[in-house]
Design a protein around this motif. Structure first.
Motif, short mmCIF file in Angstrom:
data_model
loop_
_atom_site.label_atom_id
_atom_site.label_comp_id
_atom_site.label_asym_id
_atom_site.label_seq_id
_atom_site.Cartn_x
_atom_site.Cartn_y
_atom_site.Cartn_z
N MET A 209 0.81 -1.21 0.05
CA MET A 209 -0.19 -0.07 0.02
C MET A 209 0.99 1.16 0.12
O MET A 209 0.29 2.20 -0.76
N MET A 210 1.91 1.18 0.58
CA MET A 210 2.85 2.29 0.40
C MET A 210 3.60 2.48 -0.85
O MET A 210 3.26 3.63 -1.29
N ARG A 211 3.67 1.72 -1.35
CA ARG A 211 4.07 1.56 -2.80
C ARG A 211 2.91 2.31 -3.85
O ARG A 211 3.45 3.13 -4.69
N VAL A 212 1.69 1.67 -3.63
CA VAL A 212 0.70 2.13 -4.62
C VAL A 212 0.38 3.60 -4.22
O VAL A 212 0.16 4.24 -5.18
N HIS A 213 0.42 4.00 -2.75
CA HIS A 213 0.15 5.24 -2.53
C HIS A 213 1.20 6.28 -3.15
O HIS A 213 0.69 7.34 -3.58
N THR A 214 2.40 6.17 -2.93
CA THR A 214 3.49 6.91 -3.63
C THR A 214 3.20 6.94 -4.98
O THR A 214 3.41 8.10 -5.54
N ALA A 215 2.74 5.93 -5.63
CA ALA A 215 2.67 5.80 -7.16
C ALA A 215 1.50 6.94 -7.40
O ALA A 215 1.36 7.28 -8.75
N ILE B 131 9.53 7.05 -11.51
CA ILE B 131 9.91 6.02 -10.48
C ILE B 131 11.12 5.79 -10.74
O ILE B 131 11.90 5.62 -9.68
N GLU B 132 11.83 5.60 -11.89
CA GLU B 132 13.19 5.06 -11.98
C GLU B 132 14.10 6.37 -11.76
O GLU B 132 15.41 6.04 -11.59
N GLN B 133 13.79 7.59 -11.68
CA GLN B 133 14.58 8.59 -10.97
C GLN B 133 15.11 8.51 -9.63
O GLN B 133 16.07 9.28 -9.14
N ASP B 134 14.28 7.40 -9.02
CA ASP B 134 14.74 7.06 -7.45
C ASP B 134 14.73 8.49 -6.85
O ASP B 134 15.60 8.75 -5.81
N LEU B 135 13.81 9.34 -6.72
CA LEU B 135 13.65 10.60 -6.04
C LEU B 135 13.34 10.12 -4.55
O LEU B 135 12.66 9.20 -4.22
N GLU B 136 13.76 11.08 -3.84
CA GLU B 136 13.48 10.99 -2.37
C GLU B 136 12.09 11.52 -2.20
O GLU B 136 11.53 12.06 -2.55
N VAL B 137 11.57 10.71 -0.94
CA VAL B 137 10.14 11.34 -0.64
C VAL B 137 10.20 11.45 1.09
O VAL B 137 10.70 10.53 1.69
N THR B 138 10.01 12.89 1.31
CA THR B 138 10.13 13.19 2.39
C THR B 138 8.79 14.05 3.02
O THR B 138 7.91 14.10 2.18
N GLU B 139 8.80 14.66 4.21
CA GLU B 139 7.79 15.29 4.78
C GLU B 139 8.19 16.61 5.57
O GLU B 139 9.35 16.70 5.98
N SER B 140 7.34 17.35 5.43
CA SER B 140 7.64 18.84 6.38
C SER B 140 6.19 19.17 6.90
O SER B 140 5.16 18.52 6.64
N TRP B 141 6.20 20.02 7.71
CA TRP B 141 4.92 20.43 8.19
C TRP B 141 4.82 22.05 8.06
O TRP B 141 5.67 22.77 8.22
N GLY C 213 -1.19 9.82 4.72
CA GLY C 213 -0.81 8.51 4.67
C GLY C 213 0.88 7.98 4.79
O GLY C 213 1.51 8.69 5.18
N THR C 214 0.96 6.73 4.55
CA THR C 214 2.33 6.18 4.36
C THR C 214 2.82 5.74 3.07
O THR C 214 1.91 5.57 2.20
N HIS C 215 3.91 6.28 2.99
CA HIS C 215 4.93 6.30 1.58
C HIS C 215 6.19 5.39 1.73
O HIS C 215 6.56 5.58 2.73
N VAL C 216 6.61 5.13 0.71
CA VAL C 216 8.00 4.74 0.42
C VAL C 216 9.08 5.78 0.51
O VAL C 216 8.66 6.91 0.53
N ALA C 217 10.23 5.59 0.96
CA ALA C 217 11.16 6.31 1.08
C ALA C 217 11.89 7.01 0.04
O ALA C 217 12.35 8.04 -0.50
N ARG C 218 11.86 6.10 -1.16
CA ARG C 218 12.29 6.66 -2.37
C ARG C 218 11.47 6.01 -3.61
O ARG C 218 10.95 4.92 -3.43
N THR C 219 11.29 6.80 -4.75
CA THR C 219 10.33 6.21 -5.61
C THR C 219 10.83 4.85 -6.31
O THR C 219 9.99 4.02 -6.82
N SER C 220 11.97 4.50 -6.35
CA SER C 220 12.43 3.32 -7.17
C SER C 220 11.76 2.24 -6.26
O SER C 220 11.59 1.10 -6.89
N GLU C 221 11.57 2.23 -5.10
CA GLU C 221 10.96 1.15 -4.22
C GLU C 221 9.31 0.82 -4.83
O GLU C 221 8.94 -0.18 -4.51
#
Length: 240
Positions: free
Chosen positions: A99-105, A151-161, A207-215
């Motif tokens: 679900m983390m993979r799907v959500h980020t996609a 996805i293949e660019q292996d982009l970082e997924v981060t958060e802020s507030w 929600g919950t996400h993967v740390a990098r798009t390549s995942e």
């Protein structure tokens, strides 16, 4: 009652000890801290199990409870751990990670189709977004290529507030027309894909996400369905 959101600090946390602080009238177990994500924002609640000294139970799903609490719903009627009991919680990690993979996609799907989102849903196998889109996309294969390229660019997924007031002053951050951002507590979580200098997406999300798009792995756009005069539903599948 209030539950500490361990999944918010670390979406990869699979186990943790917690204390039972309440039972819901429906038979749910409320913990003081939770690795289980509760149903919300189109993402289903987590499943898994709880164990304690003289018992265990299977968790079918997780929902929000009164106040800021999170309730774990047993898969079947059973004896609940008494209030005050310390339990070990274990996430169904395989289901959550999918679900983390799907959500980020789906965040990336909203990048390659830059139109207002009118709805969405996530499962462990696929996801979908509904767009304010009068006509279906003309070249679905081009969308597939663009999506997998991100996805293949292996982009970082981060958060802020940011504060609720900052969000209200920046309505362009909100892509969803049907689901309100997780506001009301004084601050709002933003999920960023890419670095601050090269970000490709920034939007409120709880929600919950993967740390990098390549995942995410390879994905493909499935059926595009007509859902009313102005709406198109775009289905997305993960290729395992």
């Amino acid at each position: 009652m209030s539950t500490e959101l361990l999944f918010r600090d670390d979406a990869y946390l699979r186990t943790a000890e917690a204390k039972v602080i309440a039972h819901t009238p429906e038979g749910g177990v409320v913990l003081d801290r939770s690795v289980f994500y509760p149903t919300g924002g189109g993402q289903p609640g987590d499943s898994g199990n709880l164990t304690w000294n003289d018992g265990s139970l299977s968790v079918a799903t997780t929902v929000k409870a009164d106040g800021q609490g999170i309730a774990l719903v047993p898969a079947e009627a059973c004896a609940l751990p008494p209030v005050g009991t310390f339990v070990q919680q274990k996430l169904d990690w395989g289901r959550r990670y999918k679900m983390m993979r799907v959500h980020t996609a789906l965040h990336l799907l909203s990048v390659i189709i830059p139109l207002p989102v009118t709805g969405g849903a996530i499962t462990s196998e696929k996801g979908r977004l509904d767009f304010d889109m009068p006509e279906a996309p003309g070249d679905k294969e081009a969308l597939n290529v663009a999506l997998n390229d991100l996805i293949e660019q292996d982009l970082e997924v981060t958060e802020s507030w940011i504060s609720d007031q900052e969000l209200a002053a920046n309505p362009g951050l909100v892509k969803t027309m049907s689901v309100k951002p997780p506001a009301g507590t004084g601050k709002v979580r933003l999920v960023r894909i890419g670095s601050e200098d090269t970000q490709i997406d920034l939007q409120p999300c709880g929600g919950t996400h993967v740390a990098r798009t390549s995942e995410i792995g390879r994905v493909r756009i499935g059926k595009v369905e007509k859902k009313g005069r102005q709406n198109r539903r775009v289905n997305l599948l993960i290729d395992d």
